[in-house]
Design an enzyme around this catalytic site. Structure first.
Site, PDB file in Angstrom:
ATOM      1  N   ASP A  96       0.815  -1.219   0.000  1.00  0.00           N
ATOM      2  CA  ASP A  96       0.000   0.000   0.000  1.00  0.00           C
ATOM      3  C   ASP A  96       0.845   1.265   0.000  1.00  0.00           C
ATOM      4  OD1 ASP A  96      -2.356  -1.446   0.068  1.00  0.00           O
ATOM      5  OD2 ASP A  96      -2.559  -1.346   2.247  1.00  0.00           O
TER       6      ASP A  96
ATOM      7  N   ARG B 196      -4.091  -4.979 -11.414  1.00  0.00           N
ATOM      8  CA  ARG B 196      -3.248  -6.157 -11.649  1.00  0.00           C
ATOM      9  C   ARG B 196      -4.093  -7.427 -11.673  1.00  0.00           C
ATOM     10  NH1 ARG B 196      -1.614 -10.083  -8.279  1.00  0.00           N
ATOM     11  NH2 ARG B 196      -2.466  -8.930  -6.514  1.00  0.00           N
ATOM     12  N   ARG B 197      -4.934  -7.600 -10.666  1.00  0.00           N
ATOM     13  CA  ARG B 197      -5.751  -8.816 -10.613  1.00  0.00           C
ATOM     14  C   ARG B 197      -6.731  -8.861 -11.774  1.00  0.00           C
ATOM     15  NH1 ARG B 197      -6.400  -8.160  -4.112  1.00  0.00           N
ATOM     16  NH2 ARG B 197      -4.696  -9.550  -3.487  1.00  0.00           N
TER      17      ARG B 197
ATOM     18  N   ARG C 232     -15.624  -7.703   1.863  1.00  0.00           N
ATOM     19  CA  ARG C 232     -15.670  -8.375   0.561  1.00  0.00           C
ATOM     20  C   ARG C 232     -16.311  -9.763   0.671  1.00  0.00           C
ATOM     21  NH1 ARG C 232      -9.874  -7.035  -2.159  1.00  0.00           N
ATOM     22  NH2 ARG C 232      -9.275  -6.127  -0.168  1.00  0.00           N
TER      23      ARG C 232
END
Length: 319
Positions: A86, A133-134, A157
């Site tokens: 991060d 990215r994912r 999530r």
């Protein structure tokens, strides 16, 4: 030994787990420190308040660190605990990342309430992620998937998945391990198929550059092997972009006296991939140079037109 240590952190369950781990390790490393000598100070960041859109619309990675770093600079806390991935590649003047804890498992995991693996997702399934990215990694092998923005901490999530807001999502295995929730992972993804974000799985401690007492206090917690790998990965990131606006992946590992890194740059749809590996001596200076050189090489291979197109694609996607 320094007394009355104040550790700054975000307030999510994962951030608190990481901060409390640092606290426990400090107390274990210093016989004259007790539980009452080390205080966890929770600081809410701008990034914690933004849950409904890409961070790029509001300022990027620094949104998870600014308020904490302001407190560190002001002296109201003595150190700050962060997830290394991060952290922006450029820190505020006067602050340094002095300490890297031993790295956790850097792999991603696939999470779903409906399907046993990423490959089991049916055509047209909805994948929730806010990570470029994912997103790119997933679309390069499954271009049929529909990707939607999915933010929030681990628990948030998982609730979104249970509510059917997406058919699947990705999380970092390191975070699940630190929360004691590794059993919740549907599938652990291989490093070959899903190369992690630079510095994923590594916890770092930030201090004031001139605070030699705090640096000495933290020294027993430092892992040289993690520092080598993260240095190479962060320098690679800095050479290409340095924010969350680009699909970038990198993972470095030490073997004896050598450090090897695998790194990638992808287009948003995953159709274009620039992929390199490199090795260097296992020293911080060599690791930094490796990251810089690999970043420069991939930037040269991609060309500035690639980055211009990527920026346009991302702007169109997040509007």
């Amino acid at each position: 030994m320094q007394q009355g240590i104040k550790i700054g952190t975000r307030g999510s369950p994962l951030a608190l787990a990481q901060a409390n781990d640092v606290k426990a390790k400090l107390i274990a490393a210093h016989a004259d420190l007790g539980d009452g000598d080390v205080e966890i100070v929770v600081i809410k960041t701008t990034g914690d308040r933004i849950l409904d859109r890409h961070l790029m619309n509001a300022g990027g990675k620094g949104l998870f660190t600014k308020e904490i770093e302001d407190a560190l600079t002001a002296g109201s806390i003595d150190c700050a605990v962060h997830s290394s991935k991060d952290m922006p590649t450029r820190l505020p003047e006067g602050l340094v990342l002095s300490t890297f804890l031993k790295r956790e498992d850097a792999r991603d995991v696939f999470m779903s309430a409906k399907y046993a693996s990423f490959s089991d997702l049916p055509a047209g399934a909805t994948l929730g992620t806010a990570s470029l990215r994912r997103r790119a990694m997933a679309l390069r092998v499954r271009p049929d998937l529909k990707v939607v923005t999915f933010r929030g901490n681990v628990q948030t999530r998982m609730k979104k998945l249970a509510a059917g807001e997406a058919d699947g999502t990705f999380l970092a295995l390191a975070g699940l391990n630190r929360l004691g929730m590794s059993d919740a992972a549907t599938e652990i993804l291989s490093l070959a198929d899903f190369l992690p974000a630079p510095a994923q799985g590594a916890v770092t401690v930030e201090i004031r550059e001139d605070d030699t007492a705090m640096a000495a206090c933290l020294a027993p917690l430092h892992c040289d092997e993690t520092a080598l790998a993260v240095t190479a990965e962060r320098e690679f990131l800095a050479a290409l972009d340095g924010s969350c606006r680009t699909p970038i992946a990198a993972y470095a590992t030490r073997s004896g006296n050598s450090l090897m890194m695998h790194a990638m740059l992808l287009s948003l749809d995953g159709k274009t991939v620039f992929d390199k590996t490199g090795t260097c001596a296992a020293t911080l200076e060599a690791a930094a140079t490796l990251g810089q050189d690999m970043g420069a090489a991939i930037r040269g291979d991609a060309g500035e037109a690639f980055f211009e197109t990527l920026a346009t694609d991302i702007e169109a996607e997040i509007e």
